[in-house]
Scaffold this motif. Structure first.
Motif, PDB file in Angstrom:
ATOM      1  N   ARG A  32     -46.150 113.727 -82.946  1.00 41.48           N
ATOM      2  CA  ARG A  32     -46.974 113.023 -83.926  1.00 41.48           C
ATOM      3  C   ARG A  32     -48.059 112.168 -83.284  1.00 41.48           C
ATOM      4  O   ARG A  32     -49.108 111.939 -83.894  1.00 41.48           O
ATOM      5  CB  ARG A  32     -46.095 112.125 -84.809  1.00 41.48           C
ATOM      6  CG  ARG A  32     -45.077 112.862 -85.660  1.00 41.48           C
ATOM      7  CD  ARG A  32     -44.402 111.902 -86.623  1.00 41.48           C
ATOM      8  NE  ARG A  32     -43.369 112.563 -87.408  1.00 41.48           N
ATOM      9  CZ  ARG A  32     -42.060 112.346 -87.247  1.00 41.48           C
ATOM     10  NH1 ARG A  32     -41.638 111.484 -86.326  1.00 41.48           N
ATOM     11  NH2 ARG A  32     -41.183 112.981 -88.007  1.00 41.48           N
ATOM     12  N   GLY A  49     -47.048 115.035 -88.789  1.00 40.02           N
ATOM     13  CA  GLY A  49     -47.968 114.150 -88.089  1.00 40.02           C
ATOM     14  C   GLY A  49     -49.408 114.511 -88.367  1.00 40.02           C
ATOM     15  O   GLY A  49     -50.270 113.633 -88.522  1.00 40.02           O
ATOM     16  N   MET A  69     -43.742 110.191 -94.151  1.00 42.87           N
ATOM     17  CA  MET A  69     -42.979 111.159 -93.357  1.00 42.87           C
ATOM     18  C   MET A  69     -41.530 111.293 -93.810  1.00 42.87           C
ATOM     19  O   MET A  69     -41.000 112.402 -93.882  1.00 42.87           O
ATOM     20  CB  MET A  69     -43.042 110.772 -91.883  1.00 42.87           C
ATOM     21  CG  MET A  69     -44.439 110.869 -91.309  1.00 42.87           C
ATOM     22  SD  MET A  69     -44.548 110.281 -89.599  1.00 42.87           S
ATOM     23  CE  MET A  69     -46.298 110.511 -89.290  1.00 42.87           C
ATOM     24  N   PHE A  77     -50.305 113.397 -91.944  1.00 40.43           N
ATOM     25  CA  PHE A  77     -50.465 111.941 -92.009  1.00 40.43           C
ATOM     26  C   PHE A  77     -51.804 111.527 -91.404  1.00 40.43           C
ATOM     27  O   PHE A  77     -52.492 110.649 -91.942  1.00 40.43           O
ATOM     28  CB  PHE A  77     -49.315 111.253 -91.289  1.00 40.43           C
ATOM     29  CG  PHE A  77     -49.350 109.750 -91.367  1.00 40.43           C
ATOM     30  CD1 PHE A  77     -49.340 109.099 -92.592  1.00 40.43           C
ATOM     31  CD2 PHE A  77     -49.393 108.987 -90.203  1.00 40.43           C
ATOM     32  CE1 PHE A  77     -49.367 107.707 -92.668  1.00 40.43           C
ATOM     33  CE2 PHE A  77     -49.423 107.593 -90.259  1.00 40.43           C
ATOM     34  CZ  PHE A  77     -49.411 106.960 -91.494  1.00 40.43           C
ATOM     35  N   VAL A 132     -44.369 107.450 -85.430  1.00 40.24           N
ATOM     36  CA  VAL A 132     -45.650 107.835 -84.825  1.00 40.24           C
ATOM     37  C   VAL A 132     -45.544 107.924 -83.304  1.00 40.24           C
ATOM     38  O   VAL A 132     -46.312 108.634 -82.661  1.00 40.24           O
ATOM     39  CB  VAL A 132     -46.747 106.841 -85.250  1.00 40.24           C
ATOM     40  CG1 VAL A 132     -48.012 107.027 -84.438  1.00 40.24           C
ATOM     41  CG2 VAL A 132     -47.080 107.030 -86.731  1.00 40.24           C
ATOM     42  N   PHE A 150     -52.067 110.965 -84.483  1.00 44.98           N
ATOM     43  CA  PHE A 150     -52.423 109.577 -84.755  1.00 44.98           C
ATOM     44  C   PHE A 150     -53.632 109.166 -83.916  1.00 44.98           C
ATOM     45  O   PHE A 150     -54.563 108.533 -84.407  1.00 44.98           O
ATOM     46  CB  PHE A 150     -51.228 108.677 -84.467  1.00 44.98           C
ATOM     47  CG  PHE A 150     -51.478 107.216 -84.712  1.00 44.98           C
ATOM     48  CD1 PHE A 150     -51.863 106.758 -85.958  1.00 44.98           C
ATOM     49  CD2 PHE A 150     -51.308 106.294 -83.691  1.00 44.98           C
ATOM     50  CE1 PHE A 150     -52.093 105.396 -86.193  1.00 44.98           C
ATOM     51  CE2 PHE A 150     -51.533 104.941 -83.910  1.00 44.98           C
ATOM     52  CZ  PHE A 150     -51.926 104.496 -85.160  1.00 44.98           C
ATOM     53  N   ASP A 201     -46.297 105.374 -92.413  1.00 44.41           N
ATOM     54  CA  ASP A 201     -45.571 106.550 -91.937  1.00 44.41           C
ATOM     55  C   ASP A 201     -44.159 106.697 -92.504  1.00 44.41           C
ATOM     56  O   ASP A 201     -43.649 107.816 -92.598  1.00 44.41           O
ATOM     57  CB  ASP A 201     -45.540 106.596 -90.405  1.00 44.41           C
ATOM     58  CG  ASP A 201     -44.977 105.341 -89.761  1.00 44.41           C
ATOM     59  OD1 ASP A 201     -44.474 104.460 -90.476  1.00 44.41           O
ATOM     60  OD2 ASP A 201     -45.062 105.234 -88.522  1.00 44.41           O
ATOM     61  N   THR A 224     -47.627 101.634 -89.361  1.00 46.82           N
ATOM     62  CA  THR A 224     -46.930 102.586 -88.499  1.00 46.82           C
ATOM     63  C   THR A 224     -45.709 101.964 -87.844  1.00 46.82           C
ATOM     64  O   THR A 224     -45.611 100.746 -87.689  1.00 46.82           O
ATOM     65  CB  THR A 224     -47.874 103.109 -87.404  1.00 46.82           C
ATOM     66  OG1 THR A 224     -48.427 101.983 -86.697  1.00 46.82           O
ATOM     67  CG2 THR A 224     -48.999 103.938 -87.998  1.00 46.82           C
TER      68      THR A 224
END
Length: 223
Positions: A189, A150, A143, A153, A184, A193, A139, A179
């Motif tokens: 986000r 999010g 990111m 990803f 996250v 996930f 991440d 992560t």
């Protein structure tokens, strides 16, 4: 601090929901500083691997052997188990790192990010293996570096999984999802996930496990 105060606990709920055995890469100083977080992971039998005593690159620490020793000792003192794995801050190494780690009891490293399967590495004493780790299904670069949302990803996670799932039809592949709770673990986000993990959990013949268990399986299969 959002990740440590709030994000981790939201993150943990997702791991609990999908019964994910986490692997905690942790600095030695963080073990004492964030005792509640560490204890929550111990209770869930997560694996702990060394991540340097502080967040300084291995090239920057004054005494690399001492840094590794302090890190492994503090993890063992708190968790009851010496770490078998290591992930250097920023994946950094010197020409001596692998030899020092092997002599310190570390059996695998995630620094090399150059394969989808474990493999043995040459060290002066003891043994060492490279364990697949991802610099892309991660991440921070996704990111903060590439400004992925999010949702984007989560799609990267699903796409990575789908291809490796097909690749693993005859011989297994390792997929790491890397992560950090401050990314996250934020509300906008975390739901994506969770959806990505649900996708993985929906497939058969997927072993969701830790680095040490992968290493043990690999060593047995290649003995």
């Amino acid at each position: 601090e959002y990740g440590n105060r709030v994000g981790f606990w939201r993150f943990l709920k997702v791991y609990d929901e999908f019964k994910i055995p986490g692997v905690m890469n942790i600095n030695g100083v963080a073990v004492e500083a964030y005792r509640e977080i560490v204890q929550a992971c111990v209770e869930r039998k997560w694996e702990f691997i060394g991540h340097g005593y502080t967040q300084r690159n291995m090239q920057a620490v004054e005494d690399e052997a001492e840094d590794i020793r302090r890190t492994t000792e503090v993890i063992k003192a708190f968790t009851g188990k010496a770490p078998r794995g290591w992930l250097s801050p920023a994946l950094s190494e010197t020409v001596r790192t692998l030899d020092i780690l092997a002599e310190s009891g570390i059996e695998y490293v995630g620094n090399w990010v150059n394969d989808d399967q474990p493999y043995p590495m040459k060290v002066k004493k003891c043994t060492m293996h490279a364990m697949p780790y991802s610099s892309e299904i991660n991440d921070i670069p996704a990111m903060l570096g590439h400004h992925k949302s999010g949702e984007e990803f989560a799609q990267m996670i699903r796409d990575q999984f789908d291809v490796l799932y097909e690749d693993g039809a005859k011989t297994g592949r390792v997929m790491s999802i890397c992560t950090h709770p401050f990314l996250v673990g934020v509300p906008h986000r975390s739901k994506y996930f969770a959806a990505a993990l649900a996708h993985i959990r929906s497939r058969q013949e997927v072993w969701i496990t830790t680095g040490s268990e992968i290493l043990d399986h690999y060593k047995k299969a290649t003995a």
